[in-house]
Design a protein around this motif. Structure first.
Motif, PDB file in Angstrom:
ATOM      1  N   GLN A 113     -11.928 -27.078   5.628  1.00 25.27           N
ATOM      2  CA  GLN A 113     -10.515 -27.109   6.235  1.00 25.27           C
ATOM      3  C   GLN A 113      -9.417 -26.381   5.363  1.00 25.27           C
ATOM      4  OE1 GLN A 113     -10.959 -31.551   6.977  1.00 25.27           O
ATOM      5  NE2 GLN A 113      -9.184 -30.911   7.941  1.00 25.27           N
ATOM      6  N   PHE A 114      -8.402 -25.630   5.814  1.00 24.97           N
ATOM      7  CA  PHE A 114      -7.687 -24.977   4.889  1.00 24.97           C
ATOM      8  C   PHE A 114      -6.246 -25.354   5.306  1.00 24.97           C
ATOM      9  CE2 PHE A 114      -8.480 -21.351   7.598  1.00 24.97           C
ATOM     10  CZ  PHE A 114      -7.208 -20.805   7.695  1.00 24.97           C
ATOM     11  N   ASP A 115      -5.040 -25.325   4.525  1.00 26.36           N
ATOM     12  CA  ASP A 115      -3.901 -25.427   4.893  1.00 26.36           C
ATOM     13  C   ASP A 115      -2.904 -24.375   4.029  1.00 26.36           C
ATOM     14  OD1 ASP A 115      -1.351 -26.275   6.046  1.00 26.36           O
ATOM     15  OD2 ASP A 115      -1.714 -28.167   4.780  1.00 26.36           O
ATOM     16  N   ILE A 116      -2.235 -23.744   4.570  1.00 23.27           N
ATOM     17  CA  ILE A 116      -1.278 -22.817   3.761  1.00 23.27           C
ATOM     18  C   ILE A 116       0.258 -23.094   4.273  1.00 23.27           C
ATOM     19  CG2 ILE A 116      -0.519 -20.472   3.020  1.00 23.27           C
ATOM     20  CD1 ILE A 116      -3.386 -19.799   3.580  1.00 23.27           C
ATOM     21  N   GLU A 117       0.898 -23.490   3.005  1.00 22.71           N
ATOM     22  CA  GLU A 117       2.466 -23.654   3.496  1.00 22.71           C
ATOM     23  C   GLU A 117       3.299 -23.188   2.494  1.00 22.71           C
ATOM     24  OE1 GLU A 117       1.902 -28.147   5.744  1.00 22.71           O
ATOM     25  OE2 GLU A 117       3.021 -27.789   3.711  1.00 22.71           O
TER      26      GLU A 117
ATOM     27  N   GLY B 141     -15.391 -23.193  14.759  1.00 22.22           N
ATOM     28  CA  GLY B 141     -13.705 -23.559  14.384  1.00 22.22           C
ATOM     29  C   GLY B 141     -12.666 -22.793  14.796  1.00 22.22           C
ATOM     30  N   ASP B 142     -11.522 -22.917  14.252  1.00 25.07           N
ATOM     31  CA  ASP B 142     -10.410 -22.136  14.870  1.00 25.07           C
ATOM     32  C   ASP B 142      -9.379 -22.112  13.697  1.00 25.07           C
ATOM     33  OD1 ASP B 142      -8.274 -24.598  15.080  1.00 25.07           O
ATOM     34  OD2 ASP B 142     -10.259 -25.203  16.222  1.00 25.07           O
ATOM     35  N   ILE B 143      -8.247 -20.987  13.795  1.00 27.35           N
ATOM     36  CA  ILE B 143      -7.186 -21.007  12.656  1.00 27.35           C
ATOM     37  C   ILE B 143      -5.977 -20.544  13.661  1.00 27.35           C
ATOM     38  CG2 ILE B 143      -8.718 -19.824  11.054  1.00 27.35           C
ATOM     39  CD1 ILE B 143      -7.482 -17.180  11.913  1.00 27.35           C
ATOM     40  N   GLU B 144      -4.841 -21.218  13.095  1.00 33.20           N
ATOM     41  CA  GLU B 144      -3.410 -20.906  13.547  1.00 33.20           C
ATOM     42  C   GLU B 144      -2.605 -20.491  12.528  1.00 33.20           C
ATOM     43  OE1 GLU B 144       0.310 -23.234  15.993  1.00 33.20           O
ATOM     44  OE2 GLU B 144      -2.024 -23.600  16.404  1.00 33.20           O
ATOM     45  N   ILE B 145      -1.771 -19.387  12.729  1.00 35.24           N
ATOM     46  CA  ILE B 145      -0.719 -18.872  11.598  1.00 35.24           C
ATOM     47  C   ILE B 145       0.755 -18.815  12.229  1.00 35.24           C
ATOM     48  CG2 ILE B 145      -0.324 -17.212  10.083  1.00 35.24           C
ATOM     49  CD1 ILE B 145      -3.165 -16.449  10.107  1.00 35.24           C
ATOM     50  N   ASN B 146       1.504 -19.546  11.684  1.00 38.55           N
ATOM     51  CA  ASN B 146       2.874 -19.453  12.016  1.00 38.55           C
ATOM     52  C   ASN B 146       3.675 -19.011  11.042  1.00 38.55           C
ATOM     53  OD1 ASN B 146       3.166 -21.026  15.081  1.00 38.55           O
ATOM     54  ND2 ASN B 146       1.690 -22.275  13.846  1.00 38.55           N
ATOM     55  N   ALA B 147       4.558 -18.047  11.384  1.00 39.61           N
ATOM     56  CA  ALA B 147       5.261 -17.113  10.309  1.00 39.61           C
ATOM     57  C   ALA B 147       6.523 -16.885  10.871  1.00 39.61           C
ATOM     58  CB  ALA B 147       4.372 -16.338   9.715  1.00 39.61           C
ATOM     59  N   ALA B 148       7.524 -16.454  10.120  1.00 40.45           N
ATOM     60  CA  ALA B 148       8.944 -15.954  10.702  1.00 40.45           C
ATOM     61  C   ALA B 148       9.477 -15.130   9.389  1.00 40.45           C
ATOM     62  CB  ALA B 148       9.776 -17.095  11.063  1.00 40.45           C
ATOM     63  N   GLY B 149      10.325 -14.271   9.653  1.00 36.27           N
ATOM     64  CA  GLY B 149      11.179 -13.360   8.731  1.00 36.27           C
ATOM     65  C   GLY B 149      12.522 -13.253   9.297  1.00 36.27           C
ATOM     66  N   SER B 150      13.387 -13.348   8.194  1.00 37.28           N
ATOM     67  CA  SER B 150      14.964 -13.577   8.633  1.00 37.28           C
ATOM     68  C   SER B 150      15.888 -12.554   7.777  1.00 37.28           C
ATOM     69  CB  SER B 150      15.441 -14.627   8.868  1.00 37.28           C
ATOM     70  OG  SER B 150      14.505 -15.385   9.775  1.00 37.28           O
ATOM     71  N   GLN B 151      16.809 -12.054   8.223  1.00 36.46           N
ATOM     72  CA  GLN B 151      17.991 -11.585   7.805  1.00 36.46           C
ATOM     73  C   GLN B 151      19.268 -12.162   8.245  1.00 36.46           C
ATOM     74  OE1 GLN B 151      18.442  -9.250   5.107  1.00 36.46           O
ATOM     75  NE2 GLN B 151      16.358  -8.658   4.657  1.00 36.46           N
TER      76      GLN B 151
ATOM     77  N   PHE C  40       3.355 -20.725   7.575  1.00 37.21           N
ATOM     78  CA  PHE C  40       2.248 -21.980   7.628  1.00 37.21           C
ATOM     79  C   PHE C  40       1.169 -21.520   8.364  1.00 37.21           C
ATOM     80  CE2 PHE C  40       5.547 -25.925   7.671  1.00 37.21           C
ATOM     81  CZ  PHE C  40       5.797 -25.583   6.648  1.00 37.21           C
ATOM     82  N   ALA C  41      -0.117 -22.023   7.677  1.00 39.49           N
ATOM     83  CA  ALA C  41      -1.471 -21.605   8.486  1.00 39.49           C
ATOM     84  C   ALA C  41      -2.406 -22.778   8.201  1.00 39.49           C
ATOM     85  CB  ALA C  41      -2.039 -20.311   7.790  1.00 39.49           C
ATOM     86  N   ASP C  42      -3.394 -22.947   9.212  1.00 39.54           N
ATOM     87  CA  ASP C  42      -4.376 -24.066   9.147  1.00 39.54           C
ATOM     88  C   ASP C  42      -5.532 -23.592   9.931  1.00 39.54           C
ATOM     89  OD1 ASP C  42      -4.222 -25.574  11.682  1.00 39.54           O
ATOM     90  OD2 ASP C  42      -2.416 -25.396  11.160  1.00 39.54           O
ATOM     91  N   GLY C  43      -6.690 -24.120   9.259  1.00 32.16           N
ATOM     92  CA  GLY C  43      -7.896 -23.965  10.046  1.00 32.16           C
ATOM     93  C   GLY C  43      -8.862 -24.723   9.834  1.00 32.16           C
ATOM     94  N   LYS C  44      -9.860 -25.007  10.636  1.00 33.56           N
ATOM     95  CA  LYS C  44     -10.959 -26.103  10.588  1.00 33.56           C
ATOM     96  C   LYS C  44     -12.262 -25.410  11.090  1.00 33.56           C
ATOM     97  CE  LYS C  44      -8.121 -29.933  11.569  1.00 33.56           C
ATOM     98  NZ  LYS C  44      -7.573 -31.205  12.486  1.00 33.56           N
ATOM     99  N   PHE C  45     -13.152 -25.417  10.430  1.00 34.33           N
ATOM    100  CA  PHE C  45     -14.688 -24.901  10.762  1.00 34.33           C
ATOM    101  C   PHE C  45     -15.766 -25.755  10.269  1.00 34.33           C
ATOM    102  CE2 PHE C  45     -11.587 -21.352   9.648  1.00 34.33           C
ATOM    103  CZ  PHE C  45     -12.237 -20.492  10.719  1.00 34.33           C
TER     104      PHE C  45
END
Length: 712
Positions: free
Chosen positions: A295-299, A258-268, A281-286
């Motif tokens: 499957q998982f999905d985080i938002e 499977g694979d996972i991908e995480i996209n994130a950001a922090g700002s001032q 935002f994160a998602d993965g499939k195995f």
């Protein structure tokens, strides 16, 4: 007459003792050597000379020159005249003359040009070979542009005092590098390292992007790519402007299953001073053993406008989910949970069904005694609201089981007759709603009989016609009148559910009584690639069902007419339209889409009209156009447009333009977009972006790039 020499003699073999030193190859060193030349002779006892159209081959390696002299005493090769060395891969060495050791690991090439992946050219006054790893070039011009003999400079080039190509790490090191555009110096770096074109994942800076936003100001995004082993990488992208300091992250990892991908950001930023803003935002499939899939999905985000302020996403409801499934030919299993978070100013998370869990299982069986197919299903569902307030904080749990049997026969003159019968039983458990009973048991029997008569004919022009009338009699007895409608509030009526036992999207509501679902479909496939489809259908009930909204088209004894059509070419423009019309030809919903892919671009246009309906939380009608298109209007130039127009309020809600210049050596992207909509917490904004990338220092050229040609 040209003579051809074959053999394994040591003197001839020395010509190809190790050409992989100049360009790495995979052939074995004991492959036979072939030498072709106009003349091959011995000059004394120590010199072997091949002259006139000399070509030497060993496996896929090839050396071409005008003259080759091998000195056995000094173990050196002297090569003269239009030298070309190929190793069977995508690396070519050209030179005017060369003096090399017999294994070609040491030596000098004059007037040399090194071409990597048939793309990146490095022309040098002199190239020195050091060991089997390094190639050092002096007074170098580097470009991936097509260079003509008319004296005109390439679009861009890098001039350098010295360039070292490390064949082991596949990196190119520049000393005294100067970037020139049309031979005009624009940038200077004393030292620089770039990957060669064979590298797929090189550590270092990626192409920077200049971004200008009316809310965030003008800034620059400078991505840095960091490979982590062979199967993971991290991209860190600082975004700096007068209005914001942001760090964006992207992490990817591939596993054997499977694979996972995480996209994130922090700002001032100045939009919300002294408050940190972020999103993940994160998602993965195995693929798991025994055909299970996970499957998982985080938002999640820090506030309701952050995603749209930075153009990360246009979602106004976030969903984080975890799902475990397994599907085989005879069974289907699913177990999962979802957490919802609304970003809409008109909604409160406490009163939304924010936590949803569900488990399901279905088993297919083929009873031999009666034939056909039997299905056994189980379902458990729960959705919970955080609010404990009566009614608006209602929580629902339901458990259900179902069993049905279905079978089809081909009878008469091609009639397809199908029977279905079964029942569903279960109960609802309700909390925080004093107007309803805590528990409600129910049993819903159902049955249907469907008759289809497909008729096929071939027309005079070679086109194939298929006409299919369908009639279905369906009956079910709904015993859930005391159950609130929490999940089936938005009902769509289309060809996908015209012949369904229930048009409600969830089991908390089921259609009741006797009804007839009728439809007629016609399809034509033309010999010239044309395609036409038309379908018409409606539902006729013995008793009214008042649970459907007015604009759904399903209310009353007779539903609206469902009309769908597709007209166009199988490989060309295609128009798709769907509408609901009552007996007076008044419309309730209209949706039309035009899609077209052609040699120079694509076109995608959509029109949508929905009548106002308070039952579907729509206080006014919706009417809008959306358009997305790109078109290559010149050899290297492509334009793009994005547009969304609200016909009810008569204003453009979103618009965007893009312009791209791309050839074999450079790609320039310029984009501008404007979001006109505004709300209590989101202001209109304009964003402009610019990226310039030089081809040749990455994993190959874009497949869509057009190569320049020289005028003769």
């Amino acid at each position: 007459m040209r003579k051809t020499w074959f053999g394994k003699a040591a003197l001839i073999g020395a010509l190809f003792a190790s050409t992989s030193a100049l360009a790495q190859a995979t052939q074995t060193e004991d492959a036979p050597v072939y030498l072709i030349a106009d003349q091959v002779f011995l000059d004394g006892e120590d010199l072997l000379v091949a002259s006139g159209h000399v070509e030497a081959r060993q496996g896929e390696r090839r050396l071409i020159a005008e003259k080759i002299t091998y000195d056995q005493t000094s173990d050196t090769l002297t090569i003269e005249g239009s030298i070309r060395l190929e190793d069977g891969s995508n690396t070519v060495v050209l030179a005017d003359s060369a003096e090399l050791s017999d294994d070609m690991r040491e030596g000098i090439l004059r007037g040399a040009r090194l071409i990597l992946e048939y793309q990146l050219q490095m022309a040098a006054v002199e190239m020195q070979r050091t060991g089997a790893r390094y190639q050092q070039l002096s007074k170098v011009a580097v470009t991936s542009c097509h260079v003509c003999d008319d004296g005109k400079p390439p679009l861009w080039q890098i001039r350098a005092r010295r360039v070292i190509h490390d064949q082991e790490t596949r990196n190119i090191y520049f000393e005294g590098a100067q970037l020139r555009v049309l031979d005009v110096p624009v940038f200077y770096l004393p030292k620089m390292r770039l990957p060669d074109p064979t590298v797929k994942r090189a550590r270092g800076f990626l192409i920077p992007e200049i971004v200008s936003s009316s809310t965030l100001g003008t800034g620059i995004r400078t991505p840095y790519f960091l490979p982590i082993g062979d199967h993971a990488d991290l991209t860190v992208s600082p975004l700096l402007s007068a209005e914001t300091k942001t760090v964006e992250l992207r992490y990817r990892q591939a596993f054997y299953n499977g694979d996972i991908e995480i996209n994130a950001a922090g700002s001032q930023d100045t939009l919300r001073q002294d408050v940190g803003r972020s999103y993940v935002f994160a998602d993965g499939k195995f693929q798991l053993p025994e055909k299970f899939r996970l499957q998982f999905d985080i938002e999640t985000t820090s506030d309701s406008t952050y995603l749209q302020d930075y153009d990360y996403s246009s979602k106004d409801r976030l969903d984080s989910a975890l799902l475990l499934t397994r599907d085989t030919r005879t069974s289907s299993f699913g177990l999962g949970g979802t957490f919802f978070e609304t970003l809409r100013s008109s909604e409160e998370n406490d009163t939304q069904a924010s936590r949803v869990g569900e488990a399901r299982y279905e088993l297919r069986m083929t009873p031999q005694a009666i034939g056909g197919e039997a299905r056994l299903g189980f379902l458990m569902h729960e959705h919970v609201r955080d609010s404990r307030t009566d009614i608006v904080g209602r929580d629902v749990q339901r458990v259900a089981s179902s069993f049905d049997w279905r079978r089809s026969w081909i009878v008469g003159n091609g009639f397809d007759f199908q029977l279905l019968g079964g029942a569903t039983t279960g109960y609802f458990d309700l909390d925080d709603d004093s107007t309803l009973r805590e528990r409600t048991d129910y049993t819903i029997p159902y049955a249907s009989a469907t008759l289809r008569w497909p008729l096929e004919a071939v027309g005079a022009q070679g086109g194939t016609h298929l006409l299919e009338p369908v009639i279905q009699l369906a009956w079910s007895k709904d015993d859930t009148t005391d159950i609130p409608n929490d999940e089936s509030t938005d009902v769509e009526f289309d060809s996908g559910n015209l012949f369904s036992l229930s048009r409600f999207p969830a089991p908390d509501q089921t259609e009741d009584g006797l009804r007839a679902n009728i439809g007629l479909g016609w399809t034509r496939w033309g010999a010239d690639g044309s395609y036409s489809h038309l379908s018409l259908g409606r539902v006729i009930r013995a008793e009214k069902d008042n649970r459907f909204s007015g604009s759904s088209g399903l209310a009353g004894l007779e539903s609206d007419w469902l009309f769908e059509t597709q007209i166009g070419q199988v490989e060309g423009p295609m128009l798709t339209a769907r509408s609901l019309l009552d007996d007076h030809l008044r419309l309730a919903k209209v949706e039309a889409q035009l899609g077209w892919e052609f040699n120079r671009g694509t076109l995608d246009a959509t029109y949508l009209w929905l009548d106002k309906d308070t039952q579907e939380d729509r206080d006014s009608e919706v009417s809008e156009w959306t358009l997305g298109a790109n078109y290559q209007f010149a050899e290297f130039w492509t334009g793009a447009v994005e547009w969304r127009y609200d016909l009810v309020d008569d204003y453009t809600s979103k618009a965007g333009l893009g312009l791209r210049y791309e050839n074999e050596c450079v790609k320039v992207d310029l984009s501008a977009s404007r979001r006109f909509t505004s709300s209590d917490n989101l202001d209109p904004s304009t964003t402009v972006g610019l990226t310039v990338s030089l081809s040749g220092f990455s994993a190959g050229r874009s497949s869509g790039a057009v190569r320049q040609t020289c005028k003769t």
